[in-house]
Motif scaffolding. Structure first.
Motif, short mmCIF file in Angstrom:
data_model
loop_
_atom_site.label_atom_id
_atom_site.label_comp_id
_atom_site.label_asym_id
_atom_site.label_seq_id
_atom_site.Cartn_x
_atom_site.Cartn_y
_atom_site.Cartn_z
N LEU A 61 -39.38 -17.43 -10.91
CA LEU A 61 -38.17 -17.94 -10.26
C LEU A 61 -37.85 -17.13 -9.00
N LEU A 62 -38.03 -15.82 -9.08
CA LEU A 62 -37.66 -14.97 -7.95
C LEU A 62 -38.58 -15.15 -6.75
N THR A 63 -39.74 -15.78 -6.96
CA THR A 63 -40.63 -16.05 -5.82
C THR A 63 -40.32 -17.40 -5.18
N ARG A 64 -39.49 -18.20 -5.81
CA ARG A 64 -39.10 -19.49 -5.23
C ARG A 64 -38.29 -19.22 -3.96
N PRO A 65 -38.66 -19.79 -2.80
CA PRO A 65 -37.94 -19.46 -1.56
C PRO A 65 -36.44 -19.64 -1.63
N SER A 66 -35.97 -20.70 -2.27
CA SER A 66 -34.53 -20.93 -2.35
C SER A 66 -33.84 -19.86 -3.17
N VAL A 67 -34.50 -19.40 -4.25
CA VAL A 67 -33.93 -18.35 -5.10
C VAL A 67 -33.99 -17.01 -4.37
N ALA A 68 -35.12 -16.74 -3.73
CA ALA A 68 -35.25 -15.49 -2.98
C ALA A 68 -34.18 -15.39 -1.89
N ARG A 69 -33.84 -16.50 -1.29
CA ARG A 69 -32.80 -16.51 -0.25
C ARG A 69 -31.43 -16.17 -0.86
N ALA A 70 -31.16 -16.68 -2.06
CA ALA A 70 -29.91 -16.35 -2.73
C ALA A 70 -29.86 -14.88 -3.11
N VAL A 71 -30.98 -14.34 -3.57
CA VAL A 71 -31.06 -12.92 -3.91
C VAL A 71 -30.76 -12.07 -2.69
N GLU A 72 -31.36 -12.40 -1.56
CA GLU A 72 -31.15 -11.62 -0.34
C GLU A 72 -29.72 -11.74 0.15
N GLY A 73 -29.15 -12.94 0.03
CA GLY A 73 -27.76 -13.12 0.46
C GLY A 73 -26.78 -12.30 -0.36
N ALA A 74 -27.14 -12.04 -1.61
CA ALA A 74 -26.26 -11.27 -2.50
C ALA A 74 -26.49 -9.77 -2.40
N ARG A 75 -27.60 -9.35 -1.82
CA ARG A 75 -27.98 -7.94 -1.83
C ARG A 75 -26.92 -7.00 -1.26
N PRO A 76 -26.22 -7.36 -0.17
CA PRO A 76 -25.22 -6.43 0.38
C PRO A 76 -24.04 -6.15 -0.56
N TYR A 77 -23.90 -6.95 -1.62
CA TYR A 77 -22.73 -6.82 -2.49
C TYR A 77 -23.06 -6.18 -3.84
N ARG A 78 -24.26 -5.64 -3.98
CA ARG A 78 -24.67 -5.10 -5.28
C ARG A 78 -23.80 -3.94 -5.76
N HIS A 79 -23.19 -3.25 -4.82
CA HIS A 79 -22.32 -2.13 -5.23
C HIS A 79 -21.09 -2.62 -6.00
N PHE A 80 -20.82 -3.93 -5.95
CA PHE A 80 -19.68 -4.47 -6.70
C PHE A 80 -19.99 -4.63 -8.19
N PHE A 81 -21.26 -4.57 -8.57
CA PHE A 81 -21.63 -4.85 -9.96
C PHE A 81 -21.07 -3.75 -10.86
N PRO A 82 -20.13 -4.09 -11.75
CA PRO A 82 -19.40 -3.05 -12.48
C PRO A 82 -20.24 -2.27 -13.48
N LEU A 83 -21.38 -2.83 -13.89
CA LEU A 83 -22.24 -2.13 -14.84
C LEU A 83 -23.32 -1.32 -14.14
N GLY A 84 -23.32 -1.38 -12.82
CA GLY A 84 -24.32 -0.65 -12.04
C GLY A 84 -25.58 -1.47 -11.86
N ALA A 85 -25.86 -1.86 -10.63
CA ALA A 85 -27.05 -2.67 -10.36
C ALA A 85 -28.30 -1.79 -10.44
N PRO A 86 -29.33 -2.24 -11.15
CA PRO A 86 -30.56 -1.45 -11.23
C PRO A 86 -31.29 -1.43 -9.89
N ASP A 87 -32.15 -0.45 -9.72
CA ASP A 87 -32.89 -0.32 -8.46
C ASP A 87 -34.17 -1.14 -8.54
N ARG A 88 -34.00 -2.45 -8.61
CA ARG A 88 -35.15 -3.36 -8.67
C ARG A 88 -34.68 -4.76 -8.25
#
Length: 219
Positions: free
Chosen positions: A191-218
């Protein structure tokens, strides 16, 4: 014709479903970011949708809430729908898997996220145990279901996979999918290699510090 307005936030799992639908069809839209930094958008969103849940789509006179409904509307709007099959039996399978990924993976994962946001004295003491048990059942079921499959419901990427992408992305951050569930782990990676999904992942990347449980480094 004016572009549809999508009231959403790029880090929200349910907003991903709407975003991926637009990206799959390469359809233009206007993102109306719902955040404290965009008070006008937030006020208009609350006026249009007093339930205060996103995403919310405004397409002309049409106002649509609920991510699956928005994704299906985008699919129809494209003129070349493919996220929900024309065959009624296949469409039922797609819609069933869509609901299962939402209800049995995304919703319990979100329960832990919202529990972590609450003040410590207001947290549900049983949440960790109950969510872990529910996700263990879900991971096992989906792993068996995906045996021999590339996508969740049909031979093509559908609404079911669109639902699976954010659900498994965030759930695996919270309670990692066991190595024994090789089918499910491979599916998440696919799923993560699907271009549409990868685009959503990248769009969300700047906000990972908001994840209250701590975003993993992956991912």
């Amino acid at each position: 014709m004016s572009l549809p307005d999508l009231y959403a936030h790029p880090f929200s799992s349910y907003c991903w479903k709407a975003l991926i639908a637009f990206y799959e069809h390469d359809l233009p839209f206007t993102l109306k970011m719902v955040s404290p930094d965009e008070p006008e958008n937030s006020a208009r969103w609350a006026e249009l949708w007093p339930f205060k849940r996103f995403p919310l789509l405004v397409d002309g006179d049409l106002v649509l809430g609920e991510s699956s409904i928005i994704a299906e509307h985008v699919d129809r709007r494209s003129g070349a729908p493919r996220l929900v099959p024309a065959d009624p039996d296949a469409a039922l399978q797609v819609r069933m898997l869509d609901r299962l990924f939402d209800q049995q993976v995304m919703d319990p994962a979100a329960r832990l996220v919202f529990n972590a946001i609450r003040p410590e004295d207001k947290r549900d003491p049983l949440a960790d145990e109950q969510v872990a048990a529910q996700l263990a059942t879900s991971y096992a079921w989906f792993d068996a279901h995906l045996s021999g499959r590339t996508w969740a419901a049909t031979d093509s990427f559908t609404l079911a996979d669109l639902s699976a992408a954010p659900a498994l992305f965030y759930a695996d951050w919270i309670i990692p999918i066991p190595e024994a569930h090789a089918n499910l782990r491979a599916y998440r990676a696919r799923l993560l290699t699907r271009p549409s999904v990868a685009r959503a992942v990248e769009g969300a990347r700047p906000y990972r510090h908001f994840f209250p449980l701590g975003a993993p480094d992956r991912d």
